[in-house]
Design a protein around this motif. Structure first.
Motif, PDB file in Angstrom:
ATOM      1  N   TYR B  62       0.962  -0.965   0.095  1.00  0.00           N
ATOM      2  CA  TYR B  62      -0.030   0.096   0.201  1.00  0.00           C
ATOM      3  C   TYR B  62       1.453   1.664   0.245  1.00  0.00           C
ATOM      4  O   TYR B  62       0.672   2.345  -0.510  1.00  0.00           O
ATOM      5  CB  TYR B  62      -0.925   0.152   0.754  1.00  0.00           C
ATOM      6  N   LEU B  63       1.870   0.985   0.946  1.00  0.00           N
ATOM      7  CA  LEU B  63       3.011   2.252   0.709  1.00  0.00           C
ATOM      8  C   LEU B  63       3.517   2.357  -1.093  1.00  0.00           C
ATOM      9  O   LEU B  63       3.502   3.437  -1.364  1.00  0.00           O
ATOM     10  CB  LEU B  63       4.033   2.507   1.654  1.00  0.00           C
ATOM     11  N   PHE B  64       4.028   1.505  -1.498  1.00  0.00           N
ATOM     12  CA  PHE B  64       4.329   1.437  -2.932  1.00  0.00           C
ATOM     13  C   PHE B  64       2.980   2.160  -4.017  1.00  0.00           C
ATOM     14  O   PHE B  64       4.027   2.992  -4.955  1.00  0.00           O
ATOM     15  CB  PHE B  64       4.490  -0.163  -3.160  1.00  0.00           C
ATOM     16  N   VAL B  65       1.752   1.589  -3.238  1.00  0.00           N
ATOM     17  CA  VAL B  65       0.625   2.299  -4.009  1.00  0.00           C
ATOM     18  C   VAL B  65       0.748   3.916  -3.924  1.00  0.00           C
ATOM     19  O   VAL B  65       0.553   4.353  -4.903  1.00  0.00           O
ATOM     20  CB  VAL B  65      -0.833   0.933  -3.889  1.00  0.00           C
ATOM     21  N   GLY B  66       0.547   4.594  -2.613  1.00  0.00           N
ATOM     22  CA  GLY B  66       0.950   5.678  -2.429  1.00  0.00           C
ATOM     23  C   GLY B  66       2.044   6.243  -3.268  1.00  0.00           C
ATOM     24  O   GLY B  66       1.791   7.497  -3.772  1.00  0.00           O
ATOM     25  N   CYS B  67       2.813   5.996  -3.478  1.00  0.00           N
ATOM     26  CA  CYS B  67       3.921   6.642  -4.089  1.00  0.00           C
ATOM     27  C   CYS B  67       3.632   6.519  -5.025  1.00  0.00           C
ATOM     28  O   CYS B  67       4.145   7.281  -5.932  1.00  0.00           O
ATOM     29  CB  CYS B  67       5.659   5.881  -3.624  1.00  0.00           C
ATOM     30  N   LEU B  68       2.722   5.731  -5.479  1.00  0.00           N
ATOM     31  CA  LEU B  68       2.832   5.431  -7.131  1.00  0.00           C
ATOM     32  C   LEU B  68       1.997   6.135  -7.703  1.00  0.00           C
ATOM     33  O   LEU B  68       2.293   6.988  -8.597  1.00  0.00           O
ATOM     34  CB  LEU B  68       2.129   3.770  -7.485  1.00  0.00           C
ATOM     35  N   TYR B  69       0.748   6.676  -7.239  1.00  0.00           N
ATOM     36  CA  TYR B  69      -0.208   8.038  -7.227  1.00  0.00           C
ATOM     37  C   TYR B  69       0.801   9.162  -7.617  1.00  0.00           C
ATOM     38  O   TYR B  69      -0.093  10.034  -7.217  1.00  0.00           O
ATOM     39  CB  TYR B  69      -1.555   7.261  -6.238  1.00  0.00           C
ATOM     40  N   VAL B  70       1.982   9.729  -6.006  1.00  0.00           N
ATOM     41  CA  VAL B  70       2.227  10.923  -5.832  1.00  0.00           C
ATOM     42  C   VAL B  70       2.849  11.140  -7.038  1.00  0.00           C
ATOM     43  O   VAL B  70       2.856  11.277  -8.044  1.00  0.00           O
ATOM     44  CB  VAL B  70       3.420  10.674  -5.631  1.00  0.00           C
ATOM     45  N   VAL B  71       3.359  10.096  -7.905  1.00  0.00           N
ATOM     46  CA  VAL B  71       4.104   9.596  -9.768  1.00  0.00           C
ATOM     47  C   VAL B  71       3.578  10.498 -10.558  1.00  0.00           C
ATOM     48  O   VAL B  71       3.873  10.921 -11.603  1.00  0.00           O
ATOM     49  CB  VAL B  71       4.944   8.956  -9.896  1.00  0.00           C
ATOM     50  N   ASP B  72       3.001   9.557 -10.589  1.00  0.00           N
ATOM     51  CA  ASP B  72       1.506   9.433 -11.909  1.00  0.00           C
ATOM     52  C   ASP B  72       0.263  10.279 -11.446  1.00  0.00           C
ATOM     53  O   ASP B  72       0.520  10.958 -12.456  1.00  0.00           O
ATOM     54  CB  ASP B  72       0.632   7.742 -11.556  1.00  0.00           C
ATOM     55  N   ALA B 126      -1.683  10.794  -0.577  1.00  0.00           N
ATOM     56  CA  ALA B 126      -1.108  11.383   0.766  1.00  0.00           C
ATOM     57  C   ALA B 126      -2.082  10.475   1.562  1.00  0.00           C
ATOM     58  O   ALA B 126      -1.620  10.214   2.492  1.00  0.00           O
ATOM     59  CB  ALA B 126      -1.896  13.012   1.168  1.00  0.00           C
ATOM     60  N   ILE B 127      -4.015  10.278   1.416  1.00  0.00           N
ATOM     61  CA  ILE B 127      -4.275   9.122   2.082  1.00  0.00           C
ATOM     62  C   ILE B 127      -3.818   8.121   2.153  1.00  0.00           C
ATOM     63  O   ILE B 127      -3.826   7.455   3.690  1.00  0.00           O
ATOM     64  CB  ILE B 127      -5.309   9.435   1.669  1.00  0.00           C
ATOM     65  N   ILE B 128      -3.767   7.395   1.797  1.00  0.00           N
ATOM     66  CA  ILE B 128      -2.762   5.807   1.233  1.00  0.00           C
ATOM     67  C   ILE B 128      -1.282   6.346   2.025  1.00  0.00           C
ATOM     68  O   ILE B 128      -0.978   5.337   3.529  1.00  0.00           O
ATOM     69  CB  ILE B 128      -2.877   5.407   0.078  1.00  0.00           C
ATOM     70  N   ILE B 129      -0.240   7.014   1.943  1.00  0.00           N
ATOM     71  CA  ILE B 129       0.734   6.991   2.555  1.00  0.00           C
ATOM     72  C   ILE B 129       0.124   7.560   3.613  1.00  0.00           C
ATOM     73  O   ILE B 129       0.317   6.789   5.208  1.00  0.00           O
ATOM     74  CB  ILE B 129       1.490   8.201   1.983  1.00  0.00           C
ATOM     75  N   GLY B 130      -0.686   8.073   4.252  1.00  0.00           N
ATOM     76  CA  GLY B 130      -0.792   7.894   5.520  1.00  0.00           C
ATOM     77  C   GLY B 130      -1.766   7.223   6.327  1.00  0.00           C
ATOM     78  O   GLY B 130      -1.289   6.994   7.316  1.00  0.00           O
ATOM     79  N   TYR B 131      -2.240   6.691   5.725  1.00  0.00           N
ATOM     80  CA  TYR B 131      -2.894   5.517   6.727  1.00  0.00           C
ATOM     81  C   TYR B 131      -2.585   4.549   6.977  1.00  0.00           C
ATOM     82  O   TYR B 131      -2.419   4.096   8.304  1.00  0.00           O
ATOM     83  CB  TYR B 131      -4.387   5.087   5.562  1.00  0.00           C
ATOM     84  N   THR B 132      -1.156   4.327   5.987  1.00  0.00           N
ATOM     85  CA  THR B 132      -0.328   2.803   6.252  1.00  0.00           C
ATOM     86  C   THR B 132       0.575   3.601   7.626  1.00  0.00           C
ATOM     87  O   THR B 132       1.175   2.434   8.160  1.00  0.00           O
ATOM     88  CB  THR B 132       0.635   3.098   4.503  1.00  0.00           C
ATOM     89  N   LEU B 133       1.166   4.833   7.291  1.00  0.00           N
ATOM     90  CA  LEU B 133       1.646   5.173   8.618  1.00  0.00           C
ATOM     91  C   LEU B 133       1.310   5.558   9.657  1.00  0.00           C
ATOM     92  O   LEU B 133       1.799   4.878  11.186  1.00  0.00           O
ATOM     93  CB  LEU B 133       2.353   6.217   8.083  1.00  0.00           C
ATOM     94  N   ASN B 134      -0.280   5.581   9.763  1.00  0.00           N
ATOM     95  CA  ASN B 134      -0.904   5.840  11.075  1.00  0.00           C
ATOM     96  C   ASN B 134      -1.188   4.497  11.384  1.00  0.00           C
ATOM     97  O   ASN B 134      -1.571   4.547  12.565  1.00  0.00           O
ATOM     98  CB  ASN B 134      -2.303   7.112  10.626  1.00  0.00           C
ATOM     99  N   GLN B 135      -1.322   3.232  10.287  1.00  0.00           N
ATOM    100  CA  GLN B 135      -1.413   2.225  11.191  1.00  0.00           C
ATOM    101  C   GLN B 135      -1.133   1.576  11.602  1.00  0.00           C
ATOM    102  O   GLN B 135      -0.904   0.269  12.163  1.00  0.00           O
ATOM    103  CB  GLN B 135      -3.331   1.673  10.029  1.00  0.00           C
ATOM    104  N   GLY B 136       0.343   1.985  11.633  1.00  0.00           N
ATOM    105  CA  GLY B 136       1.747   0.999  11.937  1.00  0.00           C
ATOM    106  C   GLY B 136       2.239  -0.024  11.224  1.00  0.00           C
ATOM    107  O   GLY B 136       2.120  -0.985  11.279  1.00  0.00           O
ATOM    108  N   LEU B 137       1.344   0.419   9.499  1.00  0.00           N
ATOM    109  CA  LEU B 137       1.311  -1.173   8.759  1.00  0.00           C
ATOM    110  C   LEU B 137       3.149  -0.948   8.285  1.00  0.00           C
ATOM    111  O   LEU B 137       3.494  -1.864   7.275  1.00  0.00           O
ATOM    112  CB  LEU B 137       0.025  -1.298   7.161  1.00  0.00           C
ATOM    113  N   VAL B 138       3.751   0.209   7.915  1.00  0.00           N
ATOM    114  CA  VAL B 138       4.869  -0.126   7.805  1.00  0.00           C
ATOM    115  C   VAL B 138       5.773   0.779   8.960  1.00  0.00           C
ATOM    116  O   VAL B 138       5.005   2.311   9.195  1.00  0.00           O
ATOM    117  CB  VAL B 138       5.306   0.541   6.888  1.00  0.00           C
TER     118      VAL B 138
END
Lengths: 266, 262
Positions: B62-72, B126-138
């Motif tokens: 999901y962090l990868f997907v978040g990064c994908l949407y920043v670039v894309d 921003a939502i995906i990366i924020g969620y991933t970090l906030n939930q402690g998934l990474v």
């Protein structure tokens, strides 16, 4: 129906397609890249597993290959997009002067534009079937008929959806967003990128009320021999019904839309 | 500064043009949300079947997907429409009008049309990366997060330079629609972690068409899967190489161009 005009449009489209050979090579190359990308995902998912979500490991490569072939042969995004632009820009009037109605012209163009791709796909399927002893049943006597029926009907169904979207632009002036939605949906939700059985249950239920599974999942599972005959006939009924409904809708949108349409230019 | 002012003019003009068709504009915004959802559902469907995917856990993906949407998201917003239109400009001779403008033809060809619905991707990222970090998934430290930002910007710069190089092929070929498609397919190879691919393809994505540096390498550095000065410097080095290549190809293309209008 003016059959001669219909045939001429098909022949002309095939010739135009051949004229731009460079474009054709690029299409083949990009299709191979998609195949590599999708197979890479499946290879990891099936690592050390015999069956994932109802798809046997022996059918995994065939699933990716035929899924991609079905999408490539069906999809006519560029042509539909161009026609939506033509409605907005007023150049759609040129179709109205032709001795063939626009829906038929579109279908003739679709057949012409996809003939070369279809022939290339048949060669790939034959090579795959005989050189790699593929598990797909589409070339057996029993499998060929159902595969042909499901594939032809799915193409017709998709092209009806495209036509509805093109004619929606008579009313919305710009309906590219509908086309984009369809383009995105065809990937994951028609069942040609991932088996529909892998999706969450709520999504599977939702999709069963749409024609999307009939565009991909139905012909693909039929080609792979993974569709029970009762389910095949049920899907056949549904696909016929959806095609009839969309053909009716398309005819209404077209006739009423033409009355609204105002072209410009000489 | 002058170019920034021009870009804001392009932005204003693009907004007016796109709002002319309100239903389509709103539809495009919804599509972008739909598009993000599709990618998440794609990976969710895979993680419903397996626990780990080529060494990536669900949160990492999901962090990868978040990064994908920043670039894309940035690429779609800033450049992709221009890239798609460029072949037509050359073929129809309309590029002449760009050459007559008192600004760089490279700048106006690459950034003239701003695709505003693409911004939705950035919000989603921003939502995906924020969620991933906030939930402690990474777990990512602040310095790693800052470095991730710079790496993603380098990845975006690299992508844009390669896009300009592909776009400039229109100076040589008459029909480039499928060349654009091919570029898009190559770019799409970067939408998956490169360790998913066979070794030869991995080498191709790291050394020939460096799509792995758009998203995958930055995400892996942030997650601690890749470390060392080479990997930290590599996205920036690739960006410099690609920018030089784009500049050379563009200049040669301009020399070759013969106006079609009289």
């Amino acid at each position: 129906m003016n059959l001669r005009s219909f045939k001429k449009v098909i022949r002309n489209t095939i010739m135009v397609d051949i004229e731009y050979r460079f474009n054709y090579y690029m299409l083949i190359l990009s299709t191979i890249l998609t195949l590599i990308m999708e197979w890479a995902v499946f290879e990891h998912v099936f690592e050390g597993r015999q069956n994932v979500g109802g798809l046997p490991a022996s059918h995994a490569f065939a699933f990716v290959l035929f899924g991609m072939i079905i999408r490539t042969v069906q999809v006519l995004w560029g042509k539909a997009s161009q026609m939506i632009d033509e409605v907005r820009e007023g150049t759609f009037r040129r179709y109205l002067l032709q001795p063939i109605s626009h829906p038929l012209y579109f279908i003739a163009q679709a057949i012409g534009a996809k003939t070369n791709t279809f022939l290339a796909a048949i060669v790939i399927c034959l090579v795959y079937k005989f050189a790699f002893d593929s598990p797909a049943t589409f070339l057996s006597i029993d499998g060929l008929g159902p595969t042909f029926i499901s594939f032809t009907l799915s193409c017709l169904l998709l092209w009806m959806i495209y036509l509805c979207m093109v004619y929606a632009s008579f009313y919305l002036e710009e309906s590219q967003f509908l086309l984009l939605t369809l383009n995105i949906s065809i990937g994951v939700f028609s069942g040609t990128v991932l088996p529909l059985s892998w999706l969450p249950d709520w999504l599977k239920i939702f999709l069963s009320y749409t024609p999307l599974p009939l565009l991909g999942d139905w012909p693909l599972r039929t080609a792979l021999g993974l569709m029970p005959s009762a389910e095949f006939f049920h899907s056949l009924q549904l696909a016929t019904l959806w095609t009839a409904i969309l053909a009716g809708l398309m005819a209404i949108l077209y006739r009423r839309g033409l009355k609204r349409y105002e072209a410009f230019g000489g | 500064m002058k170019y920034l002012k021009f870009w804001f003019s392009f932005l204003r003009n693009s907004l007016i043009r796109q709002l002319e068709y309100k239903a389509n504009f709103i539809g495009r915004l919804i599509i972008e949300v739909f598009w993000v959802g599709t990618q998440i559902i794609f990976f969710k469907a895979i993680f419903l079947q397996i626990d780990s995917f080529a060494g990536w856990k669900e949160g990492e993906i999901y962090l990868f997907v978040g990064c994908l949407y920043v670039v894309d998201g940035l690429h779609v917003t800033l450049m992709s429409d221009n890239q798609n239109k460029f072949g037509g400009l050359i073929r129809m001779g309309m590029f002449d009008f760009y050459l007559l403008r008192p600004i760089s033809s490279f700048f106006i060809s690459s950034f003239r049309f701003v695709n505003l619905p693409g911004i939705v991707n950035l919000s989603a990222a921003a939502i995906i990366i924020g969620y991933t970090l906030n939930q402690g998934l990474v777990e990512i430290s602040l310095p790693s997060l800052i470095l991730l930002f710079f790496h993603l910007m380098a990845g975006l710069g690299l992508l844009m330079c390669l896009a300009v190089t592909a776009m400039a092929m229109a100076f040589w070929a008459t029909q480039v629609e499928n060349l654009n498609w091919l570029f898009y397919e190559l770019y799409r190879l970067g939408w998956r972690p490169e360790n998913l691919y066979p070794t030869w393809m991995k080498r191709f994505l790291l050394g020939i068409f460096p799509a792995a540096f758009f998203i995958s390498v930055p995400a892996q550095i942030a997650l601690g899967k890749l470390s060392g000065p080479f990997w930290i410097a590599a996205p920036f080095l690739w960006f410099v190489v690609a920018a030089t290549l784009a500049s050379i190809v563009w200049k040669k293309g301009l020399k070759r161009y013969e106006g079609a209008l009289s």
